[in-house]
Design a protein around this motif. Structure first.
Motif, PDB file in Angstrom:
ATOM      1  N   THR A 110      -6.695  -8.309   3.067  1.00  0.00           N
ATOM      2  CA  THR A 110      -6.838  -6.867   2.864  1.00  0.00           C
ATOM      3  C   THR A 110      -5.714  -6.141   3.573  1.00  0.00           C
ATOM      4  O   THR A 110      -5.497  -6.357   4.774  1.00  0.00           O
ATOM      5  N   SER A 117      -4.166  -2.489   4.820  1.00  0.00           N
ATOM      6  CA  SER A 117      -4.634  -1.140   5.141  1.00  0.00           C
ATOM      7  C   SER A 117      -3.586  -0.454   5.994  1.00  0.00           C
ATOM      8  O   SER A 117      -2.678  -1.108   6.521  1.00  0.00           O
ATOM      9  N   ARG A 118      -3.705   0.860   6.113  1.00  0.00           N
ATOM     10  CA  ARG A 118      -2.752   1.586   6.946  1.00  0.00           C
ATOM     11  C   ARG A 118      -3.493   2.627   7.770  1.00  0.00           C
ATOM     12  O   ARG A 118      -4.467   3.226   7.310  1.00  0.00           O
ATOM     13  N   ASP A 119      -3.004   2.797   8.998  1.00  0.00           N
ATOM     14  CA  ASP A 119      -3.530   3.812   9.904  1.00  0.00           C
ATOM     15  C   ASP A 119      -2.422   4.825  10.114  1.00  0.00           C
ATOM     16  O   ASP A 119      -1.474   4.578  10.861  1.00  0.00           O
ATOM     17  N   GLY A 144      -2.312   5.457  -0.251  1.00  0.00           N
ATOM     18  CA  GLY A 144      -3.392   4.514  -0.016  1.00  0.00           C
ATOM     19  C   GLY A 144      -3.724   3.580  -1.160  1.00  0.00           C
ATOM     20  O   GLY A 144      -4.674   2.802  -1.079  1.00  0.00           O
ATOM     21  N   ILE A 167       0.854  -1.174   0.000  1.00  0.00           N
ATOM     22  CA  ILE A 167       0.000   0.000   0.000  1.00  0.00           C
ATOM     23  C   ILE A 167       0.895   1.231   0.000  1.00  0.00           C
ATOM     24  O   ILE A 167       1.821   1.338   0.803  1.00  0.00           O
ATOM     25  N   THR A 197      -3.483   0.319  -3.216  1.00  0.00           N
ATOM     26  CA  THR A 197      -3.112  -1.041  -2.811  1.00  0.00           C
ATOM     27  C   THR A 197      -2.876  -1.940  -4.006  1.00  0.00           C
ATOM     28  O   THR A 197      -3.365  -1.700  -5.116  1.00  0.00           O
TER      29      THR A 197
END
Length: 120
Positions: free
Chosen positions: A68, A70-72, A55, A51, A57
């Motif tokens: 899946t 994802s990143r925070d 954002g 990713i 992917t």
């Protein structure tokens, strides 16, 4: 030296779920493409998913619809949610951070790896 700290591996039955986490330093996380790779004995490390800092992917066909990424950005953490796990997903999973610095120098760092075992 950039330290990537992984967590979340373990033993799970086929069909089960796990979530991997990887924390990176904030100054790295904000600019890096973060990825998850996996490796089994005697094979090359392969990309599972990545990713970008924006954002976007990407994932390999074998995990599409099941995993899946994802990143925070507030927590400097990238996640890999793994559902419908199969025995062939068994591997050591590595977090990766890559970015381009000054003078087009690429920087590439790895976590220590976390074992994921899918077995009944």
């Amino acid at each position: 030296q950039v330290q990537l700290v992984e967590s979340g591996g373990g033993l799970v039955q086929p069909g089960g779920s796990l979530r991997l986490s990887c924390v990176a330093p904030g100054n790295v996380f904000s600019i890096a493409t973060m990825g998850w790779y996996r490796q089994t004995p005697g094979t090359q490390r392969e990309l599972v998913a990545d990713i970008t800092s924006g954002g976007r992917t990407n994932s390999v066909d074998s995990v599409k619809g099941r995993f899946t990424i994802s990143r925070d950005n507030a927590k400097n953490t990238v996640y890999l949610q793994m559902n419908s796990l199969k025995p062939e997903d068994t591997a050591v999973y590595y977090c990766n951070a890559v970015w381009k610095g000054a003078f087009s120098t690429y920087y590439n760092y790895w976590g220590q790896g976390t074992q994921v075992t899918v077995s009944s």
